[in-house]
Write a protein that holds these residues in place. Sequence first.
Motif: not given
Length: 398
Positions: A64-67, A90-99, A397-398
């Motif tokens: 969750l780094y950066g979130m 899903a609740r946290l909106g965790l995007d594996p590519a971005r993270q 990075v994003d």
Amino acid sequence: MSETIILKNVRPWGETATDVTIEAGRIRSVSAVAQPNGAKIIDGEGAILLPGFVEAHTHLDKTLYGMPWNPNAVGSTLVEKITNERNSKARLGLDPARQSARQVALSVANGSTHIRSHVDIDTEHGLKGVEGVMATREKYADVIDLEIVAFPQSGMLIRQGTRELMDEALSLGAEVVGGLDPCSMDLDPKGHLNVIFGLAEKHGKPIDIHLHELGELGAFSMRLIIDRTRAHAMAGKVTVSHAFCLGHNDYLAIGRLLDDLAEAGIHIMTTGPAGYPCPPLIRTLDAGITVCSGSDGIRDCWSPYGNADMLERAIFLGMRNDLDRDADIRRAVEVVTVGGAKAMNVERYGLAAGDTADLVLIDGETLAEAVVSRRLRPLTMKRGKVVARNGAALFEVD
Ligand SMILES: [Zn+2]
């Protein structure tokens, strides 16, 4: 013709200062250069030179780094943590590519040049994690070598369809077969290991198993892993991660297990955890076993800790194992460098002529002083290209 780079005034492993000449992403020579002949000069200013750190165990897909900060109120059992995480993605909106890209940047800033990441596979999220981390692997291929472990975090036999997803992930390009607590997760140790070793044989890939099981139970699973490693002729291709059972307080029994692990060619990954029994580092190394280390989860639903700094990891290994002598601190540094490279079968890793120019500079009077001082890394280099300076990645990075 590719540019020649001279990394001037650096001390390999903290020893005598010298120059490193790099061409086409490889070390051409390690010796003083009097005439640079138009080569590009990078002044190392007397820093200690090491081969790049190897982050041999992490979970890039779910950091969750950066979130925004995620308050952690999860229960303490393994199943509670796994269930909470699966339900939170899903609740946290965790995007594996971005993270995963965010953690890669953090790793590179801290001097890592290689990462092995376990990536969750389950019947709820399918291969989303694997696809996301594969996108990062491709996008950042020039700054990091990234290896993906297909990891059945929520169990394999207890969740129908997971085995098939594992098979698919390995066909897609995951490099390693993962596994998890054969007794306590799937409640079918032989069944679990038969599937894992079967997948490894089918795809011709190595294995890395999370083994948290404690004491006798963990030792039993370990014995089954040793037997299968021998039967499948997989010496040098199996890693047991955590191996808490090796921290069990039975000196003779642990000695026998260590001897058998060494003979079977099985590697051990330890994070040097503060709160669990864990493999005794020097005894494990002295048994002839390759030991690697990693950050494990970084700021995820399991744990709020972690910063992807493998030099700091060497401190944790040192503190956990009472490594006070300089020579022993060096062994901890070897775990986060050459140990990881050996466990991951990285070729041409090191500081000799012909090795890949995957390098990190660290400031320090001696290697041991550099480890304990926790300073920023002046430079990280990947295949001869500078990718981070003074603790900051040189890419966005994003
Ligand atoms: Zn892990």
